[in-house]
Design a protein around this motif. Structure first.
Motif, PDB file in Angstrom:
ATOM      1  N   GLY A  83       0.817  -1.202   0.000  1.00  0.00           N
ATOM      2  CA  GLY A  83       0.000   0.000   0.000  1.00  0.00           C
ATOM      3  C   GLY A  83       0.854   1.256   0.000  1.00  0.00           C
ATOM      4  O   GLY A  83       2.065   1.211   0.261  1.00  0.00           O
ATOM      5  N   ARG A  84       0.240   2.377  -0.284  1.00  0.00           N
ATOM      6  CA  ARG A  84       0.952   3.656  -0.319  1.00  0.00           C
ATOM      7  C   ARG A  84       1.644   3.915   1.019  1.00  0.00           C
ATOM      8  O   ARG A  84       1.101   3.648   2.087  1.00  0.00           O
ATOM      9  N   GLY A  85       2.872   4.440   0.918  1.00  0.00           N
ATOM     10  CA  GLY A  85       3.619   4.792   2.120  1.00  0.00           C
ATOM     11  C   GLY A  85       4.547   3.711   2.632  1.00  0.00           C
ATOM     12  O   GLY A  85       5.350   3.974   3.536  1.00  0.00           O
ATOM     13  N   GLN A  86       4.449   2.518   2.070  1.00  0.00           N
ATOM     14  CA  GLN A  86       5.363   1.460   2.491  1.00  0.00           C
ATOM     15  C   GLN A  86       6.690   1.573   1.748  1.00  0.00           C
ATOM     16  O   GLN A  86       6.790   2.251   0.712  1.00  0.00           O
ATOM     17  N   THR A  87       7.705   0.895   2.268  1.00  0.00           N
ATOM     18  CA  THR A  87       9.051   0.973   1.698  1.00  0.00           C
ATOM     19  C   THR A  87       9.659  -0.418   1.588  1.00  0.00           C
ATOM     20  O   THR A  87       9.528  -1.227   2.508  1.00  0.00           O
ATOM     21  N   ILE A  88      10.334  -0.663   0.465  1.00  0.00           N
ATOM     22  CA  ILE A  88      11.083  -1.905   0.253  1.00  0.00           C
ATOM     23  C   ILE A  88      12.569  -1.571   0.221  1.00  0.00           C
ATOM     24  O   ILE A  88      12.996  -0.652  -0.481  1.00  0.00           O
ATOM     25  N   ILE A  89      13.366  -2.335   0.973  1.00  0.00           N
ATOM     26  CA  ILE A  89      14.827  -2.174   0.962  1.00  0.00           C
ATOM     27  C   ILE A  89      15.447  -3.477   0.468  1.00  0.00           C
ATOM     28  O   ILE A  89      15.308  -4.511   1.107  1.00  0.00           O
ATOM     29  N   ASP A  90      16.128  -3.415  -0.674  1.00  0.00           N
ATOM     30  CA  ASP A  90      16.794  -4.594  -1.238  1.00  0.00           C
ATOM     31  C   ASP A  90      18.255  -4.564  -0.833  1.00  0.00           C
ATOM     32  O   ASP A  90      19.025  -3.723  -1.293  1.00  0.00           O
ATOM     33  N   THR A  91      18.664  -5.505   0.022  1.00  0.00           N
ATOM     34  CA  THR A  91      20.034  -5.496   0.541  1.00  0.00           C
ATOM     35  C   THR A  91      20.962  -6.472  -0.187  1.00  0.00           C
ATOM     36  O   THR A  91      22.131  -6.584   0.163  1.00  0.00           O
ATOM     37  N   GLY A  92      20.439  -7.182  -1.180  1.00  0.00           N
ATOM     38  CA  GLY A  92      21.274  -8.119  -1.927  1.00  0.00           C
ATOM     39  C   GLY A  92      22.036  -7.418  -3.040  1.00  0.00           C
ATOM     40  O   GLY A  92      21.982  -6.203  -3.205  1.00  0.00           O
ATOM     41  N   THR A  93      22.761  -8.206  -3.819  1.00  0.00           N
ATOM     42  CA  THR A  93      23.496  -7.672  -4.974  1.00  0.00           C
ATOM     43  C   THR A  93      22.722  -8.032  -6.224  1.00  0.00           C
ATOM     44  O   THR A  93      22.655  -9.201  -6.608  1.00  0.00           O
ATOM     45  N   THR A  94      22.129  -7.034  -6.854  1.00  0.00           N
ATOM     46  CA  THR A  94      21.170  -7.228  -7.928  1.00  0.00           C
ATOM     47  C   THR A  94      21.563  -6.406  -9.147  1.00  0.00           C
ATOM     48  O   THR A  94      22.319  -5.446  -9.042  1.00  0.00           O
ATOM     49  N   ARG A  95      21.031  -6.760 -10.299  1.00  0.00           N
ATOM     50  CA  ARG A  95      21.291  -5.991 -11.517  1.00  0.00           C
ATOM     51  C   ARG A  95      20.725  -4.579 -11.370  1.00  0.00           C
ATOM     52  O   ARG A  95      19.537  -4.414 -11.060  1.00  0.00           O
ATOM     53  N   PRO A  96      21.521  -3.538 -11.627  1.00  0.00           N
ATOM     54  CA  PRO A  96      21.014  -2.167 -11.494  1.00  0.00           C
ATOM     55  C   PRO A  96      19.800  -1.882 -12.375  1.00  0.00           C
ATOM     56  O   PRO A  96      18.879  -1.171 -11.955  1.00  0.00           O
ATOM     57  N   GLU A  97      19.786  -2.443 -13.598  1.00  0.00           N
ATOM     58  CA  GLU A  97      18.654  -2.178 -14.488  1.00  0.00           C
ATOM     59  C   GLU A  97      17.361  -2.774 -13.935  1.00  0.00           C
ATOM     60  O   GLU A  97      16.271  -2.202 -14.090  1.00  0.00           O
ATOM     61  N   THR A  98      17.480  -3.924 -13.270  1.00  0.00           N
ATOM     62  CA  THR A  98      16.308  -4.531 -12.629  1.00  0.00           C
ATOM     63  C   THR A  98      15.828  -3.649 -11.488  1.00  0.00           C
ATOM     64  O   THR A  98      14.622  -3.408 -11.320  1.00  0.00           O
ATOM     65  N   THR A  99      16.760  -3.138 -10.711  1.00  0.00           N
ATOM     66  CA  THR A  99      16.427  -2.264  -9.589  1.00  0.00           C
ATOM     67  C   THR A  99      15.705  -1.010 -10.062  1.00  0.00           C
ATOM     68  O   THR A  99      14.693  -0.602  -9.482  1.00  0.00           O
ATOM     69  N   ARG A 100      16.217  -0.384 -11.115  1.00  0.00           N
ATOM     70  CA  ARG A 100      15.592   0.849 -11.626  1.00  0.00           C
ATOM     71  C   ARG A 100      14.162   0.579 -12.080  1.00  0.00           C
ATOM     72  O   ARG A 100      13.250   1.373 -11.816  1.00  0.00           O
ATOM     73  N   ARG A 101      13.955  -0.529 -12.766  1.00  0.00           N
ATOM     74  CA  ARG A 101      12.616  -0.851 -13.275  1.00  0.00           C
ATOM     75  C   ARG A 101      11.660  -1.143 -12.124  1.00  0.00           C
ATOM     76  O   ARG A 101      10.524  -0.654 -12.110  1.00  0.00           O
ATOM     77  N   LEU A 102      12.111  -1.929 -11.152  1.00  0.00           N
ATOM     78  CA  LEU A 102      11.262  -2.256 -10.015  1.00  0.00           C
ATOM     79  C   LEU A 102      10.925  -1.000  -9.204  1.00  0.00           C
ATOM     80  O   LEU A 102       9.788  -0.830  -8.741  1.00  0.00           O
ATOM     81  N   ALA A 103      11.900  -0.114  -9.038  1.00  0.00           N
ATOM     82  CA  ALA A 103      11.667   1.124  -8.292  1.00  0.00           C
ATOM     83  C   ALA A 103      10.599   1.967  -8.983  1.00  0.00           C
ATOM     84  O   ALA A 103       9.733   2.556  -8.329  1.00  0.00           O
ATOM     85  N   HIS A 104      10.657   2.015 -10.310  1.00  0.00           N
ATOM     86  CA  HIS A 104       9.666   2.786 -11.073  1.00  0.00           C
ATOM     87  C   HIS A 104       8.268   2.172 -10.921  1.00  0.00           C
ATOM     88  O   HIS A 104       7.280   2.890 -10.695  1.00  0.00           O
ATOM     89  N   GLU A 105       8.190   0.849 -11.029  1.00  0.00           N
ATOM     90  CA  GLU A 105       6.901   0.166 -10.908  1.00  0.00           C
ATOM     91  C   GLU A 105       6.288   0.379  -9.529  1.00  0.00           C
ATOM     92  O   GLU A 105       5.080   0.630  -9.398  1.00  0.00           O
ATOM     93  N   LEU A 106       7.120   0.304  -8.484  1.00  0.00           N
ATOM     94  CA  LEU A 106       6.618   0.474  -7.133  1.00  0.00           C
ATOM     95  C   LEU A 106       6.236   1.924  -6.845  1.00  0.00           C
ATOM     96  O   LEU A 106       5.272   2.193  -6.113  1.00  0.00           O
ATOM     97  N   LYS A 107       6.972   2.851  -7.456  1.00  0.00           N
ATOM     98  CA  LYS A 107       6.648   4.274  -7.267  1.00  0.00           C
ATOM     99  C   LYS A 107       5.247   4.574  -7.769  1.00  0.00           C
ATOM    100  O   LYS A 107       4.529   5.400  -7.190  1.00  0.00           O
ATOM    101  N   MET A 108       4.833   3.897  -8.840  1.00  0.00           N
ATOM    102  CA  MET A 108       3.480   4.079  -9.379  1.00  0.00           C
ATOM    103  C   MET A 108       2.413   3.627  -8.378  1.00  0.00           C
ATOM    104  O   MET A 108       1.261   4.063  -8.448  1.00  0.00           O
ATOM    105  N   LEU A 109       2.811   2.765  -7.435  1.00  0.00           N
ATOM    106  CA  LEU A 109       1.887   2.278  -6.404  1.00  0.00           C
ATOM    107  C   LEU A 109       1.998   3.089  -5.115  1.00  0.00           C
ATOM    108  O   LEU A 109       1.310   2.799  -4.126  1.00  0.00           O
ATOM    109  N   GLY A 110       2.907   4.069  -5.118  1.00  0.00           N
ATOM    110  CA  GLY A 110       3.130   4.853  -3.910  1.00  0.00           C
ATOM    111  C   GLY A 110       4.050   4.190  -2.916  1.00  0.00           C
ATOM    112  O   GLY A 110       4.090   4.550  -1.735  1.00  0.00           O
TER     113      GLY A 110
END
Length: 288
Positions: A83-110
């Motif tokens: 829901g809006r106002g929640q936060t996800i913190i990814d502490t692993g080592t992940t592909r930056p392009e995947t991170t950017r896309r996921l961040a954009h998708e989640l931002k659309m959900l607030g």
């Protein structure tokens, strides 16, 4: 704060313990391996039966997962419950392009998203000595800083989502390259009948002295090739991510490709589950 945690392992369990010690209410994702979760439950953590329960009871959710694919699959399952106002913190080592896309998708959900990979291993986590490299919107960084600081001794902000993972891959390239060099140098020393103990002692007085050298050799000299607790599979994954990043930036070199080959071959020959310090073992190809 109510904090959810997905991915308890050697790293995650240490992080979770520090979060509880700092007074955060911890909710852990149910897992079939009880060796890490049960001790935390005994100390007062809660267990969430599924993603819906985890999201319903927490404001911030920390992921400590192995690959970009696993992160993406986890968030696909988790997203319907966020829901809006929640936060996800990814502490692993992940592909930056995947991170950017996921961040954009989640931002659309607030939902805010931060990549916060760590420099250091389980020993550093246990001592609260890891460093954290953060990529996030500035407001998100400020909001999560007290949470990350519960288990880290040094936290640095690198820019928008994906920036932390870019910095971490560069850092890991240096470390993984050094692991490869130490392994090849001492296997050559073995072939040349150069005494490992004498060579190591002298090297500690030179520029080659490093945390990587000590982690690998202190244990190996006692016949233990598990001194550096970082799997060959994870090293191969990280160097593969780095090679893709370097290629994208026009920085892919024969050195990068040579380092990548060392770890790809170790995985291909059946050693994925072994720790990287097994590369020191002159008989590694005879070990099943």
């Amino acid at each position: 704060m109510k904090v959810g945690f997905i991915g308890l392992g050697l790293m995650g369990s240490g992080m979770a313990g520090h979060l509880m010690a700092e007074g955060h209410e911890l909710w852990l994702m149910a897992h079939r391996n009880r060796s890490f979760i049960d001790p935390l439950l005994q100390k007062g953590a809660h267990e969430a039966a599924d993603f819906k329960a985890l999201a319903a009871n927490t404001q911030v959710m920390i992921l400590c997962l192995t690959t970009a694919k696993v992160v993406e699959e986890t968030l696909t399952a988790l997203k319907p419950h966020l829901g809006r106002g929640q936060t996800i913190i990814d502490t692993g080592t992940t592909r930056p392009e995947t991170t950017r896309r996921l961040a954009h998708e989640l931002k659309m959900l607030g939902v805010a998203y931060a990549d916060a990979p760590m420099a250091g291993g389980p020993e550093q986590v246990a001592k609260k000595e890891v460093g954290v490299l953060i990529g996030a919107e500035w407001e998100t960084y400020e909001a999560i800083l007290p949470i990350v600081s519960a288990y880290a001794s040094r936290v640095k902000y690198f820019g928008p989502p994906g920036s932390g993972h870019v910095a971490k891959l560069i850092s890991n390239y240096l470390v993984i390259g050094m692991i490869g060099l130490v392994a090849e140098a001492f296997r050559t020393a073995h072939a040349a009948q150069v005494d490992w103990q004498d060579l190591y002692e002298v090297m500690q007085n030179g520029s080659g002295n490093s945390g990587v050298l000590r982690k690998m050799m202190d244990a190996a000299l006692a016949g233990d090739f598990d001194g550096y607790k970082f799997s060959l599979a994870n090293a191969a994954k990280d160097i593969g991510y780095y090679a893709s990043l370097a290629d994208e930036l026009g920085q892919l070199t024969p050195l990068t490709q040579a380092v990548e080959q060392i770890f790809a071959e170790a995985v291909a020959t059946g050693h994925a589950g072994r720790n990287v310090s097994h590369l020191l073992d002159p008989a590694i190809d005879d070990v099943t």
